[in-house]
Design a protein around this motif. Structure first.
Motif: not given
Length: 247
Positions: A33-62
């Motif tokens: 779940i992203h922080e303020i201000p939203g799905l920033t490039p840094e949040v997306i990059a973190f999501g990519e790290e979790v994906v690369a570690a072997g997970y199905t990642v879902v990022m809501p856009h709130l």
């Protein structure tokens, strides 16, 4: 090329609300779940790290604009959206944020689809405590709280508040006592987090895994990324999401 081009865009509807979601990867489910201000490039990059570690990642856009970088303008836009929305609590104490119902439903659906012991849930900054609210549902087996900042830490009562109703707090405490640990990350001098880590230590005891870094920075896994923190999160997911079901 868009940072989200390799992610699958969808929508999730529940409890009278609909929000876009971005999904990628395979393996156990993790909701980021992203922080303020939203799905920033840094949040997306973190999501990519979790994906690369072997997970199905879902990022809501709130709220906010996907891929917009952190700036005074993007933060102001997100704050305006948050402040007028009834889905979020900002200053109230002893209340669970209303968006929790939608997030729990998302977690249940992901767990039903993927199976296993449960899903991970990670919130950060304004959404940091949302993982606790999601933990009320048994589908969430690995809650991670990164620099929780809601309700806004104005006064000692709000600074200590966990953004949970008394009933939900009792459920969180029961699940923790049953073995569902909570991982928390923050900078020790971050005033936005108030005294919530002290509250979590008091309420959950040794089942609150407390990871703190020196200094007064804020975003532990994104803008002010700490490799030790990212490693702690991925290690927590690896251990917990491969464990027997926690009831």
């Amino acid at each position: 090329m868009s940072l989200l081009d390799s992610w699958t865009l969808s929508e999730h509807s529940a409890v009278g609300a609909t929000h876009p979601t971005y999904r990628k990867g395979s393996g156990p489910g993790v909701i980021v779940i992203h922080e303020i201000p939203g799905l920033t490039p840094e949040v997306i990059a973190f999501g990519e790290e979790v994906v690369a570690a072997g997970y199905t990642v879902v990022m809501p856009h709130l709220f906010g604009t996907p891929e917009a970088s952190l700036s005074a303008g993007s933060a102001a836009k997100a704050f305006r959206q948050v402040c007028v929305s009834r889905e979020f609590t900002k200053l109230a104490t002893g209340e669970t944020t209303p968006i929790a119902g939608w997030l729990r439903h998302l977690a249940r659906d992901l767990h039903t689809e993927l199976g296993g012991p449960g899903v991970g849930a990670l919130g950060m900054c304004f959404t940091g405590g949302f993982a606790l609210a999601m933990m009320v549902d048994d589908s969430v087996a690995a809650p991670v709280v990164c620099q929780p900042s809601a309700p806004f830490a104005v006064g000692s009562k709000r600074a200590a508040d966990l953004n949970l109703s008394p009933k939900d707090l009792e459920t969180v405490k029961r699940r923790a006592a049953g073995g569902c640990q909570v991982l928390g990350l923050r900078y020790s001098g971050d005033k936005m987090t108030g005294t919530r880590f002290e509250t979590l230590t008091t309420e959950l005891g040794e089942n609150f895994i407390r990871v703190e870094f020196p200094g007064a920075k804020h975003s532990t896994v994104t803008a002010h990324r700490q490799q030790e923190g990212v490693d702690a999160v991925l290690g927590f997911f690896a251990t917990t999401l491969q464990s027997p079901q926690i009831l």
